[in-house]
Enzyme design. Structure first.
Site, PDB file in Angstrom:
ATOM      1  N   SER A  62     -39.781-109.160 -25.797  1.00 24.15           N
ATOM      2  CA  SER A  62     -39.874-108.002 -24.902  1.00 24.15           C
ATOM      3  C   SER A  62     -38.780-107.006 -25.244  1.00 24.15           C
ATOM      4  CB  SER A  62     -39.677-108.496 -23.473  1.00 24.15           C
ATOM      5  OG  SER A  62     -39.361-107.431 -22.621  1.00 24.15           O
ATOM      6  N   TYR A 121     -34.147-112.957 -17.321  1.00 22.07           N
ATOM      7  CA  TYR A 121     -35.398-112.877 -18.068  1.00 22.07           C
ATOM      8  C   TYR A 121     -35.135-112.417 -19.514  1.00 22.07           C
ATOM      9  CZ  TYR A 121     -39.741-110.776 -19.716  1.00 22.07           C
ATOM     10  OH  TYR A 121     -40.817-110.404 -20.486  1.00 22.07           O
ATOM     11  N   LYS A 181     -35.570-114.435 -23.293  1.00 25.75           N
ATOM     12  CA  LYS A 181     -36.336-113.932 -24.449  1.00 25.75           C
ATOM     13  C   LYS A 181     -35.441-113.896 -25.699  1.00 25.75           C
ATOM     14  CE  LYS A 181     -40.436-113.279 -22.746  1.00 25.75           C
ATOM     15  NZ  LYS A 181     -41.546-114.104 -23.185  1.00 25.75           N
TER      16      LYS A 181
HETATM   17  N1  UFG Z   1     -41.257 -98.786 -10.438  1.00 23.23           N
HETATM   18  C1  UFG Z   1     -41.256 -98.092  -9.254  1.00 23.23           C
HETATM   19  N2  UFG Z   1     -41.868 -98.655  -8.174  1.00 23.23           N
HETATM   20  C2  UFG Z   1     -42.497 -99.861  -8.230  1.00 23.23           C
HETATM   21  C3  UFG Z   1     -42.503-100.574  -9.458  1.00 23.23           C
HETATM   22  C4  UFG Z   1     -41.867-100.004 -10.541  1.00 23.23           C
HETATM   23  O1  UFG Z   1     -40.713 -97.000  -9.161  1.00 23.23           O
HETATM   24  O2  UFG Z   1     -43.033-100.317  -7.209  1.00 23.23           O
HETATM   25  C5  UFG Z   1     -40.605 -98.211 -11.617  1.00 23.23           C
HETATM   26  C6  UFG Z   1     -39.410 -99.041 -12.076  1.00 23.23           C
HETATM   27  O3  UFG Z   1     -38.259 -98.670 -11.368  1.00 23.23           O
HETATM   28  C7  UFG Z   1     -39.376 -98.710 -13.555  1.00 23.23           C
HETATM   29  C8  UFG Z   1     -40.833 -98.435 -13.928  1.00 23.23           C
HETATM   30  O4  UFG Z   1     -41.503 -98.232 -12.693  1.00 23.23           O
HETATM   31  O5  UFG Z   1     -38.657 -97.541 -13.734  1.00 23.23           O
HETATM   32  C9  UFG Z   1     -41.474 -99.595 -14.641  1.00 23.23           C
HETATM   33  O6  UFG Z   1     -41.267-100.780 -13.874  1.00 23.23           O
HETATM   34  P1  UFG Z   1     -42.051-102.134 -14.175  1.00 23.23           P
HETATM   35  O7  UFG Z   1     -41.579-103.128 -13.173  1.00 23.23           O
HETATM   36  O8  UFG Z   1     -43.505-101.889 -14.282  1.00 23.23           O
HETATM   37  O9  UFG Z   1     -41.584-102.498 -15.627  1.00 23.23           O
HETATM   38  P2  UFG Z   1     -40.141-102.847 -16.211  1.00 23.23           P
HETATM   39  O10 UFG Z   1     -39.861-101.777 -17.200  1.00 23.23           O
HETATM   40  O11 UFG Z   1     -39.117-103.088 -15.192  1.00 23.23           O
HETATM   41  O12 UFG Z   1     -40.413-104.283 -16.837  1.00 23.23           O
HETATM   42  C10 UFG Z   1     -41.542-104.472 -17.616  1.00 23.23           C
HETATM   43  C11 UFG Z   1     -42.012-105.926 -17.542  1.00 23.23           C
HETATM   44  C12 UFG Z   1     -41.102-106.822 -18.286  1.00 23.23           C
HETATM   45  C13 UFG Z   1     -40.726-106.267 -19.599  1.00 23.23           C
HETATM   46  C14 UFG Z   1     -40.216-104.887 -19.457  1.00 23.23           C
HETATM   47  C15 UFG Z   1     -39.836-104.279 -20.736  1.00 23.23           C
HETATM   48  O13 UFG Z   1     -42.130-106.370 -16.226  1.00 23.23           O
HETATM   49  O14 UFG Z   1     -41.731-108.039 -18.494  1.00 23.23           O
HETATM   50  O15 UFG Z   1     -41.221-104.109 -18.885  1.00 23.23           O
HETATM   51  O16 UFG Z   1     -39.340-103.003 -20.490  1.00 23.23           O
HETATM   52  F1  UFG Z   1     -39.782-107.001 -20.193  1.00 23.23           F
END
Ligand code: UFG
Length: 345
Positions: A124, A148, A152
């Site tokens: 990831s 997490y 990885k």
């Molecule tokens: N976000 C919101 N509100 C929500 C959910 C997410 O504003 O309810 C924002 C987060 O703050 C972030 C963006 O949307 O800025 C993306 O969030 P995600 O949770 O969809 O994704 P992440 O980037 O945190 O994490 C995801 C996967 C991981 C992976 C990662 C790699 O969950 O498994 O991408 O960047 F490792």
């Protein structure tokens, strides 16, 4: 090739199995069905027109894994099994070390013992943490900030060390950016019971009326519109990336390689929200909330190595990602939310 896919009933796994079958490979899946769904094999067969077997197995069981590999005669393993929620890993690090690293050790030991020489591992972009320079290349500093991410990176390190001790071994770790979207059939996708952690599943549940509003985690970042930036990539492109990596393992190079799978384009949360409004034609009420712990401000890939070394490039547009994700959400809702066996990762 005769391929073992771990986590085959999950979000990435189910799409990957479809692509492997389409490319003519023979697939055996394993899953403990803790997150992946039991109906996955049936749905994969429905969309691919080919039967597939997903064996129920907890990969932490050394005898079980050994028995599977002893008779499987596998040419390659695509190791996708694991948990992936950043916040959950902060709350329960033992779970992540147990389920991500604890499942990998019996698998890699059995691979060594039974002469499996090719491994594709689901890593990831979270291994890069909060990058200082963008886009991130595979040579960017590795600095995960969550349990997490550490799991990885630890598995990547183990595979890299294994490649030194076992020179015949050829490994590619695919560093996915943010997989979204679903199979256009509406049968395979990411459906999460209750409140989703990830952006697209959450937005889609608001669009469908299941959740009242979307919580935007921070609008005061130092980015163009104040919201975080990510590299969203269609899950079918990610699935194709596994086939491309698998086939590149046959190219005579040996050793460990990491490869980014992203589009190369960063999109803000607000941009994604607008794209989802357009794809769903639904109102998506939004409230601004404080920043979420552990969120990187901005990250997107340099996908050049994927193009050069495995001949992969993301093809699906942002519109397709949002439309396919929406189509899956609507289809899953129609099948009955409570009883639905739709696939979550
Ligand atoms: N976000 C919101 N509100 C929500 C959910 C997410 O504003 O309810 C924002 C987060 O703050 C972030 C963006 O949307 O800025 C993306 O969030 P995600 O949770 O969809 O994704 P992440 O980037 O945190 O994490 C995801 C996967 C991981 C992976 C990662 C790699 O969950 O498994 O991408 O960047 F490792």
């Amino acid at each position: 090739m005769n391929v073992l896919v771990t986590g085959a009933a999950g979000y990435i796994g189910s799409h990957t199995v479809v692509e492997l079958l389409a490319a003519g490979h023979t697939v055996t899946g394993v899953d403990d069905f803790s997150l992946g769904k039991r109906c996955a094999a049936e749905r994969i067969s429905a969309v691919s027109g080919q039967a597939v077997r997903i064996v129920e197995l907890d990969l932490r069981s050394t005898p079980g894994v050994d028995a599977l590999l002893a008779v499987g005669n596998f040419d390659a393993i695509i190791h996708l099994a694991g948990r992936k929620f950043v916040g959950e890993s902060v709350d329960d690090p033992v779970l992540y070390f147990d389920r991500n690293i604890g499942t990998s050790i019996p698998l890699f030991r059995a691979a060594q013992q039974h002469g499996v020489r090719k491994i594709v591992f689901s890593s990831s972009c979270t291994v890069y943490g909060n990058p200082e320079h963008l886009p991130v290349t595979e040579e960017s500093p590795l600095a995960p900030v969550t349990p997490y991410g550490f799991t990885k990176l630890a598995i990547e390190q183990l595979l890299s060390d294994l490649c030194v001790s076992t020179p015949e071994l050829d490994v590619i770790a695919l560093r996915y950016f943010n997989p979204i979207g679903a199979h256009p059939s509406g049968l395979l996708g990411e459906y999460v019971d209750g409140k989703p952690n990830n952006l697209l599943p959450y937005i889609m549940k608001v669009a469908s009326g299941e959740l009242p509003y979307f919580s935007l985690f921070g609008d005061d970042y130092d980015t163009e519109d104040g919201s975080c930036v990510r590299d969203y990539v269609h899950v079918e492109d990610i699935a194709r990336g596994h086939v491309a990596a698998l086939e590149a393992l046959d190219d005579g190079r040996r050793g460990f390689r990491a490869i980014n799978l992203g589009t190369g384009t960063g999109r803000s949360v607000l941009e994604m929200l607008e794209a989802c409004r357009n794809a769903t034609q639904h109102h998506i009420p939004t409230q601004v909330h404080p920043r979420r712990d552990g969120d990187a401000k901005e990250i997107f890939a340099d996908p050049q190595r994927a193009a050069e070394e495995i001949g992969w490039k993301a093809e699906r547009t942002l519109k397709e990602m949002c439309q396919d994700h929406w189509h899956f959400t609507v289809s899953a809702t129609k099948r009955g939310r409570k009883k639905d066996e739709a696939i979550s990762n």
